[in-house]
Design an enzyme around this catalytic site. Structure first.
Site, PDB file in Angstrom:
ATOM      1  CB  CYS A 115      -0.999  -0.270   5.291  1.00 34.75           C
ATOM      2  SG  CYS A 115       0.431  -1.096   4.718  1.00 34.75           S
ATOM      3  CB  ALA A 148      10.085 -36.484 -11.262  1.00 34.11           C
ATOM      4  CG  LEU A 203      13.552 -36.066   4.102  1.00 39.46           C
ATOM      5  CD1 LEU A 203      13.756 -36.037   5.623  1.00 39.46           C
ATOM      6  CD2 LEU A 203      14.569 -35.384   3.566  1.00 39.46           C
ATOM      7  CG  ASP A 208      21.737 -37.515  -6.832  1.00 42.56           C
ATOM      8  OD1 ASP A 208      22.247 -38.532  -7.133  1.00 42.56           O
ATOM      9  OD2 ASP A 208      20.432 -37.307  -6.579  1.00 42.56           O
ATOM     10  CD  GLU A 264      -1.349  -2.263   2.033  1.00 46.86           C
ATOM     11  OE1 GLU A 264      -0.263  -2.612   2.061  1.00 46.86           O
ATOM     12  OE2 GLU A 264      -2.105  -2.907   2.730  1.00 46.86           O
TER      13      GLU A 264
HETATM   14  C1  AOF Z   1       0.096  -5.184   4.461  1.00 45.62           C
HETATM   15  N1  AOF Z   1       0.632  -4.816   3.385  1.00 45.62           N
HETATM   16  O1  AOF Z   1       2.308  -5.338   2.034  1.00 45.62           O
HETATM   17  C2  AOF Z   1       2.165  -6.607   3.919  1.00 45.62           C
HETATM   18  C3  AOF Z   1       1.350  -6.871   4.994  1.00 45.62           C
HETATM   19  O2  AOF Z   1       6.999  -6.462   9.878  1.00 45.62           O
HETATM   20  P1  AOF Z   1       6.165  -5.725   8.944  1.00 45.62           P
HETATM   21  O3  AOF Z   1       5.916  -4.367   9.274  1.00 45.62           O
HETATM   22  O4  AOF Z   1       6.595  -5.889   7.453  1.00 45.62           O
HETATM   23  O5  AOF Z   1       4.634  -6.420   9.121  1.00 45.62           O
HETATM   24  C4  AOF Z   1       4.476  -7.664   8.677  1.00 45.62           C
HETATM   25  C5  AOF Z   1       3.025  -8.186   8.718  1.00 45.62           C
HETATM   26  O6  AOF Z   1       2.310  -7.430   8.123  1.00 45.62           O
HETATM   27  C6  AOF Z   1       2.991  -9.538   8.215  1.00 45.62           C
HETATM   28  O7  AOF Z   1       3.119 -10.574   9.175  1.00 45.62           O
HETATM   29  C7  AOF Z   1       1.555  -9.431   7.577  1.00 45.62           C
HETATM   30  O8  AOF Z   1       0.502  -9.591   8.842  1.00 45.62           O
HETATM   31  C8  AOF Z   1       1.449  -8.058   7.181  1.00 45.62           C
HETATM   32  N2  AOF Z   1       1.922  -7.908   5.970  1.00 45.62           N
HETATM   33  N3  AOF Z   1       0.454  -6.265   5.324  1.00 45.62           N
HETATM   34  O9  AOF Z   1      -0.865  -4.530   4.854  1.00 45.62           O
HETATM   35  C9  AOF Z   1       1.540  -5.759   3.179  1.00 45.62           C
HETATM   36  N4  AOF Z   1       3.148  -7.568   3.657  1.00 45.62           N
HETATM   37 ZN    ZN Z   2       0.801  -2.873   6.098  1.00 44.44          ZN
END
Ligand code: AOF
Ligand code: ZN
Length: 378
Positions: free
Chosen positions: A86, A156, A302, A202, A54
């Site tokens: 945000c 695979a 595994l 591998d 945002e």
């Molecule tokens: C949003 N917009 O683009 C994302 C969100 O540590 P921070 O500040 O990056 O916050 C991480 C948390 O924020 C993450 O666990 C999730 O709940 C939210 N991510 N929220 O509004 C975003 N990446």
């Molecule tokens: Zn946010």
């Protein structure tokens, strides 16, 4: 709802995909700002610790966002994390309407972002392309609600269920398109787990080799190695300073452990389960390290241990239209196996995709999200 809501949300989903692999353990999020039918700003969450989608969309806007509509794939956050809320930015810019793909299950958000915006007079609609938005982040959704990584088991096999010929030769079971798809999957999950047997057989590098993107999405490499048999001259060890590499073990000679650490391999001492690494303990530790997703690429021992431990959420099986035969040729899942067909683990919400001549079968085990893609590159 506006008939164009889905169109803009689809664009926001595309933008979200640009953050793949770099955002972990955060979600992939995209945002589009629309004013009087014009897109005036686009943004995405590009890396963990960076601005949220945002705020990036607002920073990129070409004109004032007052009265505009914002499309965002995940509910806007309302808490201070690595970045400020945000919701504050949305209110400060006087956005009139916010269209949200799906709610954020993070308990610090969980509907409160939407509520706060509504309380301040913003019109909020939730649930446009909701399934796609949730699926895009099945790794994040699982991790944030359980504290453990979302585990995908991938292999695979031939039509007769073999992952190698009886000689051990396995180059290649699947075709070009499947192998490329594997590298895409590697780019969507932050870590890859193999057994030490695979390393000894591998000597793999386990990097993500997408043309033009070499090294960009390399996953963290984890070797399940109960008694630290990992050879110091293995490709994984030699590159441990460039790509994070862990060895999960139960016990080891001190010299061996010291040599690996010296080479840059990080050691994770795990509880033992029948003398082997307890995979539940390992996933708990990986969760604490904020590793939100793991791709398991076998072998059979595994795979069985992972299934028996109940840590697998999703299976991804490439089936190649060829028959190799051989009673001694290895199947994808070894171990003891269940006694009764009735005990077999059901795989649900299956999705089938043709990749060249191969068939990709994806489905979920009981602790999975029950969606479709692990994540698509865009
Ligand atoms: C949003 N917009 O683009 C994302 C969100 O540590 P921070 O500040 O990056 O916050 C991480 C948390 O924020 C993450 O666990 C999730 O709940 C939210 N991510 N929220 O509004 C975003 N990446
Ligand atoms: Zn946010």
């Amino acid at each position: 709802m506006n008939p164009l809501d889905e169109t803009y949300m689809r664009r926001a989903l595309e933008l979200a995909g640009r953050g793949r692999s770099r955002v972990c353990p955060n979600p992939m999020v995209g945002a589009v700002i629309v004013k009087q039918g014009r897109v005036i700003g686009e943004g995405w969450h590009a890396y963990c610790g960076g601005l949220h989608a945002e705020r990036n969309a607002l920073a990129n806007r070409t004109e004032s966002a007052v009265g505009a509509t914002m499309y965002v794939t995940l509910e806007p956050c309302c808490h201070y994390g690595r970045t400020p809320p945000c919701t504050e930015a949305i209110l400060a810019h006087k956005i009139a309407r916010v269209v949200v793909g799906c709610l954020d299950p993070n308990e610090k958000v969980a509907g409160q972002g939407v509520r706060l915006l509504r309380e301040h007079g913003v019109a909020v609609d939730v649930g446009v392309l909701e399934d796609e938005c949730r699926r895009k982040n099945e790794v994040f959704m699982h991790y944030i609600t359980t504290g453990r990584p979302f585990v995908v088991m991938k292999y695979a096999m031939t039509l007769d269920g073999k992952i190698a010929a009886h000689t051990g030769d396995s180059r290649w079971v699947s075709g070009e398109a499947s192998r490329r798809h594997t590298h895409e999957t590697r780019s969507c999950l932050p870590a890859i787990l193999v057994g030490v047997g695979t390393v000894l057989a591998d000597d793999p590098l386990l990097t993500c080799r997408l043309p033009g993107e070499e090294g960009r999405f390399d996953p963290i490499r984890i070797v399940c190695d109960s008694h630290l048999r990992l050879p110091p001259d293995a490709a994984l060890v030699r590159t441990a300073r460039d790509v994070p590499t862990y060895a999960a073990y139960v016990d080891a000679e001190p010299d061996k452990a010291a040599a690996l650490e010296q080479a840059g391999v990080k050691l994770l001492r795990c509880r033992a389960e029948n003398g082997h690494v307890d995979l539940n303990d390992l996933t708990r530790q990986l969760g604490e390290l904020q590793i939100s997703g793991v791709l398991i690429e076998g072998g059979g021992a595994l795979h069985w241990s992972a299934l028996a431990a109940g840590i697998v959420s999703k299976v991804q099986v490439y089936i190649a239209p060829k028959l190799v035969g051989g009673a001694a040729a290895k199947p994808p899942i070894g171990g003891q196996g269940f006694d009764k067909m009735n005990d077999a683990l059901p795989v649900t919400a299956s999705r089938l995709t043709m990749l060249g001549d191969d068939l990709l079968w994806e489905g979920y085990l009981q602790n999975g999200e029950g969606g479709a893609d692990t994540c698509s590159p865009d």
